[in-house]
Design a protein around this motif. Structure first.
Motif, PDB file in Angstrom:
ATOM      1  N   GLU A  15       6.686  -5.487 -11.307  1.00 53.02           N
ATOM      2  CA  GLU A  15       5.692  -5.728 -10.266  1.00 53.02           C
ATOM      3  C   GLU A  15       5.173  -4.415  -9.704  1.00 53.02           C
ATOM      4  O   GLU A  15       4.049  -4.321  -9.264  1.00 53.02           O
ATOM      5  CB  GLU A  15       6.314  -6.529  -9.124  1.00 53.02           C
ATOM      6  N   GLN A  16       5.995  -3.392  -9.761  1.00 53.27           N
ATOM      7  CA  GLN A  16       5.637  -2.122  -9.151  1.00 53.27           C
ATOM      8  C   GLN A  16       4.432  -1.483  -9.835  1.00 53.27           C
ATOM      9  O   GLN A  16       3.642  -0.814  -9.200  1.00 53.27           O
ATOM     10  CB  GLN A  16       6.838  -1.178  -9.220  1.00 53.27           C
ATOM     11  N   ALA A  17       4.254  -1.697 -11.121  1.00 50.35           N
ATOM     12  CA  ALA A  17       3.142  -1.090 -11.844  1.00 50.35           C
ATOM     13  C   ALA A  17       1.797  -1.629 -11.347  1.00 50.35           C
ATOM     14  O   ALA A  17       0.789  -0.948 -11.450  1.00 50.35           O
ATOM     15  CB  ALA A  17       3.286  -1.343 -13.337  1.00 50.35           C
ATOM     16  N   SER A  18       1.785  -2.843 -10.823  1.00 57.16           N
ATOM     17  CA  SER A  18       0.524  -3.408 -10.347  1.00 57.16           C
ATOM     18  C   SER A  18       0.155  -2.925  -8.941  1.00 57.16           C
ATOM     19  O   SER A  18      -0.950  -3.148  -8.498  1.00 57.16           O
ATOM     20  CB  SER A  18       0.602  -4.939 -10.360  1.00 57.16           C
ATOM     21  N   PHE A  19       1.087  -2.276  -8.258  1.00 56.74           N
ATOM     22  CA  PHE A  19       0.795  -1.778  -6.913  1.00 56.74           C
ATOM     23  C   PHE A  19      -0.029  -0.513  -6.996  1.00 56.74           C
ATOM     24  O   PHE A  19       0.091   0.272  -7.930  1.00 56.74           O
ATOM     25  CB  PHE A  19       2.083  -1.473  -6.144  1.00 56.74           C
ATOM     26  N   GLN A  20      -0.858  -0.287  -6.005  1.00 59.46           N
ATOM     27  CA  GLN A  20      -1.652   0.932  -5.984  1.00 59.46           C
ATOM     28  C   GLN A  20      -0.923   2.003  -5.186  1.00 59.46           C
ATOM     29  O   GLN A  20      -0.068   1.714  -4.372  1.00 59.46           O
ATOM     30  CB  GLN A  20      -3.028   0.664  -5.394  1.00 59.46           C
ATOM     31  N   MET A  21      -1.295   3.226  -5.408  1.00 59.95           N
ATOM     32  CA  MET A  21      -0.670   4.343  -4.699  1.00 59.95           C
ATOM     33  C   MET A  21      -1.058   4.275  -3.221  1.00 59.95           C
ATOM     34  O   MET A  21      -2.152   3.859  -2.889  1.00 59.95           O
ATOM     35  CB  MET A  21      -1.160   5.679  -5.280  1.00 59.95           C
ATOM     36  N   PRO A  22      -0.185   4.715  -2.357  1.00 60.55           N
ATOM     37  CA  PRO A  22      -0.539   4.714  -0.938  1.00 60.55           C
ATOM     38  C   PRO A  22      -1.631   5.736  -0.655  1.00 60.55           C
ATOM     39  O   PRO A  22      -1.779   6.722  -1.373  1.00 60.55           O
ATOM     40  CB  PRO A  22       0.766   5.081  -0.243  1.00 60.55           C
ATOM     41  N   LEU A  23      -2.402   5.465   0.390  1.00 58.42           N
ATOM     42  CA  LEU A  23      -3.475   6.379   0.745  1.00 58.42           C
ATOM     43  C   LEU A  23      -2.937   7.677   1.338  1.00 58.42           C
ATOM     44  O   LEU A  23      -3.499   8.739   1.134  1.00 58.42           O
ATOM     45  CB  LEU A  23      -4.418   5.703   1.744  1.00 58.42           C
ATOM     46  N   VAL A  24      -1.840   7.594   2.063  1.00 62.50           N
ATOM     47  CA  VAL A  24      -1.208   8.778   2.632  1.00 62.50           C
ATOM     48  C   VAL A  24       0.109   8.962   1.887  1.00 62.50           C
ATOM     49  O   VAL A  24       0.987   8.116   1.959  1.00 62.50           O
ATOM     50  CB  VAL A  24      -0.953   8.594   4.145  1.00 62.50           C
ATOM     51  N   GLU A  40       0.828  -1.204   0.000  1.00 57.73           N
ATOM     52  CA  GLU A  40       0.000   0.000   0.000  1.00 57.73           C
ATOM     53  C   GLU A  40       0.863   1.254   0.000  1.00 57.73           C
ATOM     54  O   GLU A  40       0.471   2.285  -0.551  1.00 57.73           O
ATOM     55  CB  GLU A  40      -0.914   0.013   1.226  1.00 57.73           C
ATOM     56  N   LEU A  41       2.033   1.173   0.613  1.00 59.47           N
ATOM     57  CA  LEU A  41       2.934   2.320   0.658  1.00 59.47           C
ATOM     58  C   LEU A  41       3.830   2.397  -0.578  1.00 59.47           C
ATOM     59  O   LEU A  41       4.654   3.294  -0.671  1.00 59.47           O
ATOM     60  CB  LEU A  41       3.806   2.251   1.919  1.00 59.47           C
ATOM     61  N   GLY A  42       3.688   1.471  -1.502  1.00 60.72           N
ATOM     62  CA  GLY A  42       4.445   1.512  -2.740  1.00 60.72           C
ATOM     63  C   GLY A  42       5.785   0.806  -2.666  1.00 60.72           C
ATOM     64  O   GLY A  42       6.611   0.973  -3.556  1.00 60.72           O
ATOM     65  N   MET A  43       6.027   0.018  -1.665  1.00 65.62           N
ATOM     66  CA  MET A  43       7.289  -0.705  -1.548  1.00 65.62           C
ATOM     67  C   MET A  43       7.237  -1.966  -2.392  1.00 65.62           C
ATOM     68  O   MET A  43       6.175  -2.541  -2.597  1.00 65.62           O
ATOM     69  CB  MET A  43       7.562  -1.080  -0.094  1.00 65.62           C
ATOM     70  N   VAL A  44       8.389  -2.355  -2.894  1.00 65.85           N
ATOM     71  CA  VAL A  44       8.507  -3.586  -3.673  1.00 65.85           C
ATOM     72  C   VAL A  44       9.564  -4.461  -3.027  1.00 65.85           C
ATOM     73  O   VAL A  44      10.448  -3.960  -2.327  1.00 65.85           O
ATOM     74  CB  VAL A  44       8.897  -3.286  -5.148  1.00 65.85           C
ATOM     75  N   PRO A  45       9.491  -5.767  -3.235  1.00 68.06           N
ATOM     76  CA  PRO A  45      10.529  -6.648  -2.685  1.00 68.06           C
ATOM     77  C   PRO A  45      11.889  -6.306  -3.277  1.00 68.06           C
ATOM     78  O   PRO A  45      12.010  -5.995  -4.464  1.00 68.06           O
ATOM     79  CB  PRO A  45      10.082  -8.047  -3.100  1.00 68.06           C
ATOM     80  N   GLY A  46      12.901  -6.343  -2.437  1.00 72.33           N
ATOM     81  CA  GLY A  46      14.253  -6.017  -2.892  1.00 72.33           C
ATOM     82  C   GLY A  46      14.834  -7.125  -3.752  1.00 72.33           C
ATOM     83  O   GLY A  46      14.393  -8.269  -3.731  1.00 72.33           O
ATOM     84  N   GLY A  47      15.853  -6.782  -4.508  1.00 65.50           N
ATOM     85  CA  GLY A  47      16.542  -7.765  -5.351  1.00 65.50           C
ATOM     86  C   GLY A  47      17.553  -8.545  -4.534  1.00 65.50           C
ATOM     87  O   GLY A  47      17.544  -8.532  -3.308  1.00 65.50           O
ATOM     88  N   ASP A  48      18.445  -9.234  -5.252  1.00 66.45           N
ATOM     89  CA  ASP A  48      19.485 -10.004  -4.567  1.00 66.45           C
ATOM     90  C   ASP A  48      20.501  -9.035  -3.968  1.00 66.45           C
ATOM     91  O   ASP A  48      20.976  -8.124  -4.642  1.00 66.45           O
ATOM     92  CB  ASP A  48      20.184 -10.951  -5.543  1.00 66.45           C
ATOM     93  N   PRO A  49      20.901  -9.248  -2.720  1.00 67.31           N
ATOM     94  CA  PRO A  49      21.857  -8.329  -2.102  1.00 67.31           C
ATOM     95  C   PRO A  49      23.293  -8.686  -2.459  1.00 67.31           C
ATOM     96  O   PRO A  49      23.604  -9.806  -2.845  1.00 67.31           O
ATOM     97  CB  PRO A  49      21.614  -8.526  -0.610  1.00 67.31           C
ATOM     98  N   ALA A  50      24.155  -7.722  -2.327  1.00 67.56           N
ATOM     99  CA  ALA A  50      25.589  -7.935  -2.451  1.00 67.56           C
ATOM    100  C   ALA A  50      26.207  -7.508  -1.139  1.00 67.56           C
ATOM    101  O   ALA A  50      25.714  -6.600  -0.473  1.00 67.56           O
ATOM    102  CB  ALA A  50      26.152  -7.131  -3.608  1.00 67.56           C
ATOM    103  N   VAL A  63      -0.401   7.201 -11.312  1.00 67.83           N
ATOM    104  CA  VAL A  63       0.982   7.479 -11.680  1.00 67.83           C
ATOM    105  C   VAL A  63       1.865   6.784 -10.671  1.00 67.83           C
ATOM    106  O   VAL A  63       1.687   6.918  -9.473  1.00 67.83           O
ATOM    107  CB  VAL A  63       1.257   9.007 -11.663  1.00 67.83           C
ATOM    108  N   VAL A  64       2.835   6.028 -11.182  1.00 69.59           N
ATOM    109  CA  VAL A  64       3.756   5.307 -10.329  1.00 69.59           C
ATOM    110  C   VAL A  64       4.944   6.218 -10.062  1.00 69.59           C
ATOM    111  O   VAL A  64       5.493   6.807 -10.987  1.00 69.59           O
ATOM    112  CB  VAL A  64       4.209   4.002 -11.013  1.00 69.59           C
ATOM    113  N   PRO A  65       5.385   6.382  -8.813  1.00 72.69           N
ATOM    114  CA  PRO A  65       6.528   7.232  -8.538  1.00 72.69           C
ATOM    115  C   PRO A  65       7.788   6.711  -9.202  1.00 72.69           C
ATOM    116  O   PRO A  65       7.893   5.540  -9.544  1.00 72.69           O
ATOM    117  CB  PRO A  65       6.652   7.195  -7.024  1.00 72.69           C
ATOM    118  N   ALA A  66       8.722   7.586  -9.347  1.00 69.36           N
ATOM    119  CA  ALA A  66       9.992   7.234  -9.991  1.00 69.36           C
ATOM    120  C   ALA A  66      10.686   6.127  -9.198  1.00 69.36           C
ATOM    121  O   ALA A  66      10.540   6.051  -7.985  1.00 69.36           O
ATOM    122  CB  ALA A  66      10.884   8.469 -10.057  1.00 69.36           C
ATOM    123  N   PRO A  67      11.475   5.276  -9.872  1.00 66.72           N
ATOM    124  CA  PRO A  67      12.100   4.144  -9.187  1.00 66.72           C
ATOM    125  C   PRO A  67      12.993   4.566  -8.026  1.00 66.72           C
ATOM    126  O   PRO A  67      13.097   3.859  -7.049  1.00 66.72           O
ATOM    127  CB  PRO A  67      12.916   3.453 -10.266  1.00 66.72           C
TER     128      PRO A  67
END
Length: 180
Positions: free
Chosen positions: A126-135, A97-107, A159-163
């Motif tokens: 995956e981020q395009a399918s998320f909805q904008m946060p309410l706040v 809901e807050l627009g976070m996506v799962p992180g990639g592989d870490p280094a 509108v999806v925020p910039a990466p």
């Protein structure tokens, strides 16, 4: 009429220690009767005070038990709320809901400066399918167009925020391991 024989010597001395019956036997009994009545009255008053104190303590105990029960119920309700908010599914839902996506592989960076592992960015598909946060945060409001719904209409503009503005701190959801 009977006359008392006179005592002499040792018997006379003992007779002086133990006075015989006097003219009025009532005078000696009055203090004793008063003492017994006062002791009985004091005992009854003492029992009355003790009984009242015990009753008051019992009422206080009952009130405290009721208060303890209500506070325990409230604490259990709050603990259920905490458990519901901290469940993995709830955390994943709120992160999305807050627009976070799962992180990639870490280094990982070793102390000598070498990099272990191959880092990969988070998947923005995956981020395009998320909805904008309410706040919305102030920096997101400046870069995003937020639709304002009118009566009877549904918002269509998203509108999806910039990466670079999307944090990727939530790990991907995992399936429970059998036996847990």
């Amino acid at each position: 009429m009977s006359r008392k024989p006179e005592l002499r010597g040792r018997a006379a001395r003992l007779a002086r220690l133990f006075p015989g019956p006097t003219g009025s036997g009532q005078a000696a009994r009055t203090p004793f009767v008063l003492l017994v009545v006062l002791l009985l009255g004091g005992g009854l008053i003492g029992l009355l005070v003790l009984n009242s104190a015990l009753s008051e303590g019992s009422f206080k105990l009952t009130d405290l038990q009721k208060e303890t029960k209500s506070l325990t119920d409230e604490q259990q309700g709050l603990q259920r709320d905490i458990d519901a908010y901290s469940a993995p599914e709830a955390l994943v839902r709120r992160a999305r809901e807050l627009g976070m996506v799962p992180g990639g592989d870490p280094a990982f960076l070793d102390p000598d400066g070498t990099v272990k592992g191959v880092p990969s960015p988070a998947s923005y598909a995956e981020q395009a399918s998320f909805q904008m946060p309410l706040v919305l945060a102030p920096e997101v409001i400046d870069s995003a167009t937020v639709p304002t719904p009118t009566a009877g209409s549904t918002p269509t503009e998203t509108v999806v925020p910039a990466p670079e503005a999307v944090p990727s701190a939530v790990p991907p959801p995992t399936t429970p391991t059998p036996g847990r």
